[in-house]
Write an enzyme that holds these catalytic residues in place. Structure first.
Site, PDB file in Angstrom:
ATOM      1  N   HIS A 192     -10.753  -7.824   0.396  1.00 29.86           N
ATOM      2  CA  HIS A 192     -11.824  -7.816  -0.595  1.00 29.86           C
ATOM      3  C   HIS A 192     -12.878  -8.868  -0.258  1.00 29.86           C
ATOM      4  O   HIS A 192     -12.569 -10.036  -0.069  1.00 29.86           O
ATOM      5  CB  HIS A 192     -11.240  -8.072  -1.982  1.00 29.86           C
ATOM      6  CG  HIS A 192     -12.237  -7.954  -3.080  1.00 29.86           C
ATOM      7  ND1 HIS A 192     -12.246  -8.804  -4.148  1.00 29.86           N
ATOM      8  CD2 HIS A 192     -13.262  -7.086  -3.276  1.00 29.86           C
ATOM      9  CE1 HIS A 192     -13.222  -8.464  -4.967  1.00 29.86           C
ATOM     10  NE2 HIS A 192     -13.858  -7.426  -4.452  1.00 29.86           N
TER      11      HIS A 192
ATOM     12  N   ASP B  72     -28.310  -1.787  14.592  1.00 30.57           N
ATOM     13  CA  ASP B  72     -29.047  -1.087  15.638  1.00 30.57           C
ATOM     14  C   ASP B  72     -28.766  -1.778  16.970  1.00 30.57           C
ATOM     15  O   ASP B  72     -28.021  -2.758  17.031  1.00 30.57           O
ATOM     16  CB  ASP B  72     -30.543  -1.020  15.312  1.00 30.57           C
ATOM     17  CG  ASP B  72     -31.212  -2.385  15.184  1.00 30.57           C
ATOM     18  OD1 ASP B  72     -30.735  -3.373  15.786  1.00 30.57           O
ATOM     19  OD2 ASP B  72     -32.242  -2.472  14.486  1.00 30.57           O
TER      20      ASP B  72
ATOM     21  N   HIS C 195     -35.241  -9.920   6.722  1.00 34.75           N
ATOM     22  CA  HIS C 195     -34.494  -9.725   7.968  1.00 34.75           C
ATOM     23  C   HIS C 195     -33.881 -11.023   8.491  1.00 34.75           C
ATOM     24  O   HIS C 195     -32.751 -11.023   9.004  1.00 34.75           O
ATOM     25  CB  HIS C 195     -35.406  -9.091   9.023  1.00 34.75           C
ATOM     26  CG  HIS C 195     -34.703  -8.718  10.284  1.00 34.75           C
ATOM     27  ND1 HIS C 195     -33.689  -7.795  10.323  1.00 34.75           N
ATOM     28  CD2 HIS C 195     -34.865  -9.152  11.556  1.00 34.75           C
ATOM     29  CE1 HIS C 195     -33.256  -7.668  11.565  1.00 34.75           C
ATOM     30  NE2 HIS C 195     -33.955  -8.481  12.336  1.00 34.75           N
TER      31      HIS C 195
ATOM     32  N   TYR D  91     -34.916  -2.475  12.387  1.00 38.05           N
ATOM     33  CA  TYR D  91     -34.303  -2.928  11.133  1.00 38.05           C
ATOM     34  C   TYR D  91     -33.216  -2.001  10.604  1.00 38.05           C
ATOM     35  O   TYR D  91     -32.821  -2.108   9.440  1.00 38.05           O
ATOM     36  CB  TYR D  91     -35.363  -3.162  10.048  1.00 38.05           C
ATOM     37  CG  TYR D  91     -36.469  -4.080  10.477  1.00 38.05           C
ATOM     38  CD1 TYR D  91     -36.227  -5.435  10.694  1.00 38.05           C
ATOM     39  CD2 TYR D  91     -37.757  -3.601  10.689  1.00 38.05           C
ATOM     40  CE1 TYR D  91     -37.247  -6.287  11.106  1.00 38.05           C
ATOM     41  CE2 TYR D  91     -38.776  -4.447  11.098  1.00 38.05           C
ATOM     42  CZ  TYR D  91     -38.510  -5.785  11.301  1.00 38.05           C
ATOM     43  OH  TYR D  91     -39.514  -6.621  11.703  1.00 38.05           O
ATOM     44  N   ALA D  92     -32.695  -1.103  11.423  1.00 37.21           N
ATOM     45  CA  ALA D  92     -31.622  -0.203  10.985  1.00 37.21           C
ATOM     46  C   ALA D  92     -30.282  -0.939  11.081  1.00 37.21           C
ATOM     47  O   ALA D  92     -29.486  -0.721  11.995  1.00 37.21           O
ATOM     48  CB  ALA D  92     -31.617   1.076  11.812  1.00 37.21           C
ATOM     49  N   ASN D  93     -30.082  -1.843  10.140  1.00 35.12           N
ATOM     50  CA  ASN D  93     -28.871  -2.658  10.062  1.00 35.12           C
ATOM     51  C   ASN D  93     -28.430  -2.691   8.608  1.00 35.12           C
ATOM     52  O   ASN D  93     -29.263  -2.688   7.707  1.00 35.12           O
ATOM     53  CB  ASN D  93     -29.156  -4.096  10.511  1.00 35.12           C
ATOM     54  CG  ASN D  93     -29.849  -4.165  11.847  1.00 35.12           C
ATOM     55  OD1 ASN D  93     -29.276  -3.815  12.863  1.00 35.12           O
ATOM     56  ND2 ASN D  93     -31.102  -4.598  11.850  1.00 35.12           N
TER      57      ASN D  93
END
Length: 130
Positions: free
Chosen positions: A20, A28, A97, A119-121
């Protein structure tokens, strides 16, 4: 041999070992991995594998209680909508970011995809199944 679900042994082991609040980053191909944080590198070539299919596979096996992306991703409405749809009922949170990169220091692992979209994270925080 497993016949379904995540077949990548390191990725499957990571998800099985989460507790948890543990943090997993799906990234990316350009996100820097902080020193000391394990990287499960799935990238083969530009765009392969892409971000969303990897995320879908992870979400099929991981309980997520919180998810965060960079504010800089907001102009990419297609990805934001796709994320919101896949994460329901978990609400998507936004940070800048640089803060996202700082959070990566606390990750159990960064899963690097071949994604070529800036920024595809996403930061995924583990929940519990009960």
């Amino acid at each position: 041999m497993k016949k379904q679900g995540i077949l990548h042994r390191d990725l499957a082991a990571l998800i099985a070992s989460l507790g948890h609040g543990d943090l997993v980053v799906v990234a990316d191909s350009g996100l820097p991995v902080p020193p000391g944080v394990p990287c499960i590198d799935l990238a083969v070539t530009k765009g392969v594998p892409s971000f969303l299919p990897v995320l879908e596979a992870i979400l099929s096996e991981m309980v997520v209680e919180n998810a965060t992306v960079a504010e800089e991703l907001k102009p990419n409405e297609q990805i934001i909508e796709a994320l919101a749809g896949r994460l329901k009922p978990v609400q998507l949170h936004f940070i800048n970011h640089e803060s996202l990169k700082t959070c990566c220091r606390q990750a159990r692992a960064v899963i690097r995809t071949g994604e070529w979209t800036p920024y595809a994270n996403i930061l995924l925080y583990a929940g519990v199944a009960f």
